[in-house]
Design a protein around this motif. Structure first.
Motif, PDB file in Angstrom:
ATOM      1  N   LEU A 114       0.852  -1.181   0.000  1.00  0.00           N
ATOM      2  CA  LEU A 114       0.000   0.000   0.000  1.00  0.00           C
ATOM      3  C   LEU A 114       0.892   1.237   0.000  1.00  0.00           C
ATOM      4  CD1 LEU A 114      -2.778  -0.775   2.640  1.00  0.00           C
ATOM      5  CD2 LEU A 114      -2.997  -0.755   0.167  1.00  0.00           C
ATOM      6  N   ILE A 115       1.912   1.192   0.850  1.00  0.00           N
ATOM      7  CA  ILE A 115       2.875   2.280   0.985  1.00  0.00           C
ATOM      8  C   ILE A 115       4.249   1.650   1.137  1.00  0.00           C
ATOM      9  CG2 ILE A 115       3.574   4.249   2.399  1.00  0.00           C
ATOM     10  CD1 ILE A 115       0.626   4.378   3.380  1.00  0.00           C
ATOM     11  N   GLN A 116       5.237   2.225   0.452  1.00  0.00           N
ATOM     12  CA  GLN A 116       6.596   1.713   0.560  1.00  0.00           C
ATOM     13  C   GLN A 116       7.565   2.894   0.602  1.00  0.00           C
ATOM     14  OE1 GLN A 116       4.726   1.146  -2.224  1.00  0.00           O
ATOM     15  NE2 GLN A 116       5.824   2.233  -3.810  1.00  0.00           N
ATOM     16  N   PRO A 117       8.774   2.669   1.149  1.00  0.00           N
ATOM     17  CA  PRO A 117       9.757   3.749   1.201  1.00  0.00           C
ATOM     18  C   PRO A 117      10.105   4.244  -0.207  1.00  0.00           C
ATOM     19  CG  PRO A 117      10.437   1.928   2.597  1.00  0.00           C
ATOM     20  CD  PRO A 117       9.267   1.449   1.788  1.00  0.00           C
ATOM     21  N   ILE A 123       3.804   7.719   6.322  1.00  0.00           N
ATOM     22  CA  ILE A 123       2.658   6.837   6.520  1.00  0.00           C
ATOM     23  C   ILE A 123       1.435   7.643   6.952  1.00  0.00           C
ATOM     24  CG2 ILE A 123       1.772   4.869   7.839  1.00  0.00           C
ATOM     25  CD1 ILE A 123       4.025   4.220   5.808  1.00  0.00           C
ATOM     26  N   ARG A 124       1.615   8.561   7.887  1.00  0.00           N
ATOM     27  CA  ARG A 124       0.483   9.380   8.354  1.00  0.00           C
ATOM     28  C   ARG A 124      -0.136  10.174   7.206  1.00  0.00           C
ATOM     29  NH1 ARG A 124       3.661  10.860  13.665  1.00  0.00           N
ATOM     30  NH2 ARG A 124       2.780   9.310  15.070  1.00  0.00           N
ATOM     31  N   GLU A 125       0.698  10.566   6.253  1.00  0.00           N
ATOM     32  CA  GLU A 125       0.227  11.341   5.109  1.00  0.00           C
ATOM     33  C   GLU A 125      -0.534  10.474   4.102  1.00  0.00           C
ATOM     34  OE1 GLU A 125       2.668  13.507   1.658  1.00  0.00           O
ATOM     35  OE2 GLU A 125       3.143  14.239   3.672  1.00  0.00           O
ATOM     36  N   GLU A 126      -0.049   9.272   3.840  1.00  0.00           N
ATOM     37  CA  GLU A 126      -0.601   8.429   2.778  1.00  0.00           C
ATOM     38  C   GLU A 126      -1.683   7.454   3.242  1.00  0.00           C
ATOM     39  OE1 GLU A 126       2.291   6.559   0.214  1.00  0.00           O
ATOM     40  OE2 GLU A 126       3.750   8.122   0.646  1.00  0.00           O
ATOM     41  N   LEU A 127      -1.678   7.078   4.500  1.00  0.00           N
ATOM     42  CA  LEU A 127      -2.542   6.011   4.982  1.00  0.00           C
ATOM     43  C   LEU A 127      -4.044   6.287   4.893  1.00  0.00           C
ATOM     44  CD1 LEU A 127      -2.244   3.157   6.030  1.00  0.00           C
ATOM     45  CD2 LEU A 127      -2.270   4.084   8.343  1.00  0.00           C
ATOM     46  N   PRO A 128      -4.534   7.494   5.181  1.00  0.00           N
ATOM     47  CA  PRO A 128      -5.985   7.700   5.164  1.00  0.00           C
ATOM     48  C   PRO A 128      -6.665   7.297   3.853  1.00  0.00           C
ATOM     49  CG  PRO A 128      -4.936   9.530   6.254  1.00  0.00           C
ATOM     50  CD  PRO A 128      -3.832   8.679   5.663  1.00  0.00           C
ATOM     51  N   GLY A 129      -5.997   7.439   2.739  1.00  0.00           N
ATOM     52  CA  GLY A 129      -6.576   7.040   1.464  1.00  0.00           C
ATOM     53  C   GLY A 129      -6.793   5.547   1.350  1.00  0.00           C
ATOM     54  N   HIS A 130      -6.068   4.765   2.134  1.00  0.00           N
ATOM     55  CA  HIS A 130      -6.192   3.310   2.098  1.00  0.00           C
ATOM     56  C   HIS A 130      -7.141   2.789   3.168  1.00  0.00           C
ATOM     57  CE1 HIS A 130      -3.005   3.058  -0.851  1.00  0.00           C
ATOM     58  NE2 HIS A 130      -2.262   3.819  -0.082  1.00  0.00           N
ATOM     59  N   LEU A 146      -4.590  -2.090  12.031  1.00  0.00           N
ATOM     60  CA  LEU A 146      -3.446  -1.389  11.464  1.00  0.00           C
ATOM     61  C   LEU A 146      -2.929  -0.322  12.420  1.00  0.00           C
ATOM     62  CD1 LEU A 146      -1.631  -1.485   9.040  1.00  0.00           C
ATOM     63  CD2 LEU A 146      -3.157   0.104   7.879  1.00  0.00           C
ATOM     64  N   ASP A 147      -3.828   0.366  13.128  1.00  0.00           N
ATOM     65  CA  ASP A 147      -3.403   1.349  14.126  1.00  0.00           C
ATOM     66  C   ASP A 147      -2.586   0.679  15.227  1.00  0.00           C
ATOM     67  OD1 ASP A 147      -4.641   3.479  12.828  1.00  0.00           O
ATOM     68  OD2 ASP A 147      -6.528   3.175  13.904  1.00  0.00           O
ATOM     69  N   THR A 148      -2.983  -0.524  15.627  1.00  0.00           N
ATOM     70  CA  THR A 148      -2.229  -1.275  16.638  1.00  0.00           C
ATOM     71  C   THR A 148      -0.816  -1.553  16.157  1.00  0.00           C
ATOM     72  OG1 THR A 148      -4.238  -2.292  17.514  1.00  0.00           O
ATOM     73  CG2 THR A 148      -2.154  -3.418  17.984  1.00  0.00           C
ATOM     74  N   TYR A 149      -0.679  -1.984  14.901  1.00  0.00           N
ATOM     75  CA  TYR A 149       0.656  -2.268  14.357  1.00  0.00           C
ATOM     76  C   TYR A 149       1.483  -0.992  14.258  1.00  0.00           C
ATOM     77  CZ  TYR A 149      -1.561  -6.662  12.913  1.00  0.00           C
ATOM     78  OH  TYR A 149      -2.248  -7.844  12.869  1.00  0.00           O
ATOM     79  N   LEU A 150       0.871   0.090  13.793  1.00  0.00           N
ATOM     80  CA  LEU A 150       1.605   1.362  13.685  1.00  0.00           C
ATOM     81  C   LEU A 150       2.004   1.892  15.059  1.00  0.00           C
ATOM     82  CD1 LEU A 150      -0.364   3.067  10.803  1.00  0.00           C
ATOM     83  CD2 LEU A 150       1.994   2.241  10.721  1.00  0.00           C
ATOM     84  N   GLY A 151       1.230   1.544  16.086  1.00  0.00           N
ATOM     85  CA  GLY A 151       1.579   1.933  17.442  1.00  0.00           C
ATOM     86  C   GLY A 151       2.863   1.273  17.948  1.00  0.00           C
ATOM     87  N   GLN A 152       3.309   0.232  17.264  1.00  0.00           N
ATOM     88  CA  GLN A 152       4.530  -0.468  17.651  1.00  0.00           C
ATOM     89  C   GLN A 152       5.781   0.146  17.009  1.00  0.00           C
ATOM     90  OE1 GLN A 152       4.172  -4.835  17.600  1.00  0.00           O
ATOM     91  NE2 GLN A 152       1.998  -4.485  17.192  1.00  0.00           N
ATOM     92  N   VAL A 153       5.575   1.085  16.071  1.00  0.00           N
ATOM     93  CA  VAL A 153       6.707   1.714  15.389  1.00  0.00           C
ATOM     94  C   VAL A 153       7.482   2.558  16.403  1.00  0.00           C
ATOM     95  CG1 VAL A 153       7.363   3.414  13.638  1.00  0.00           C
ATOM     96  CG2 VAL A 153       5.570   1.737  13.151  1.00  0.00           C
TER      97      VAL A 153
END
Length: 125
Positions: A46-49, A98-105, A116-123
């Motif tokens: 969905l999003i990559q570096p 990620i914060r910029e691109e994620l809402p569209g997905h 997904l929020d749980t996983y991002l909380g581990q970053v």
């Protein structure tokens, strides 16, 4: 680098339609293999570096990649995106992207919305 497996499951510890583990922290040169443990799954970024080759494989195909570019990968099974079948791989740190691109997905995710929020909380910042 280290070898990491990410299983695409109909049902796992995270509930229905899950990639497990849903969060991986890796180092440059580490390998991640996406395993279609159950049928009817495939993986796509969905999003990559920035500078990373776009990841997408075929249905029921095992896909292996070596990670080199720092940043976050947010990967999903497009067939089951509405069920939040997604995961996060951290290599270095780029949470702003990620914060910029994620809402569209995420607007297409109806079940398991908080996964997904749980996983991002581990970053780690």
């Amino acid at each position: 680098g280290a070898d990491n497996d990410a299983r695409m499951l109909n049902f796992g510890e995270e509930g229905s339609m899950a990639i497990e583990p849903g969060f991986l922290m890796v180092e440059p040169g580490d390998i991640v293999t996406f395993l279609p443990t159950n049928s009817d799954h495939w993986i796509k970024d969905l999003i990559q570096p920035e500078g990373t080759k776009f990841l997408a494989c075929k249905l029921d195909e095992t896909y292996t990649m070596t990670l080199a570019e720092k940043g976050l990968h947010v990967d999903s099974c497009p067939s089951h995106l509405m069920m939040s079948m997604a995961g996060v791989i951290q290599l270095g740190f780029e949470l702003d992207q990620i914060r910029e691109e994620l809402p569209g997905h995420t607007r297409r995710m109806f079940q398991n919305r908080g996964r997904l929020d749980t996983y991002l909380g581990q970053v780690e910042e």
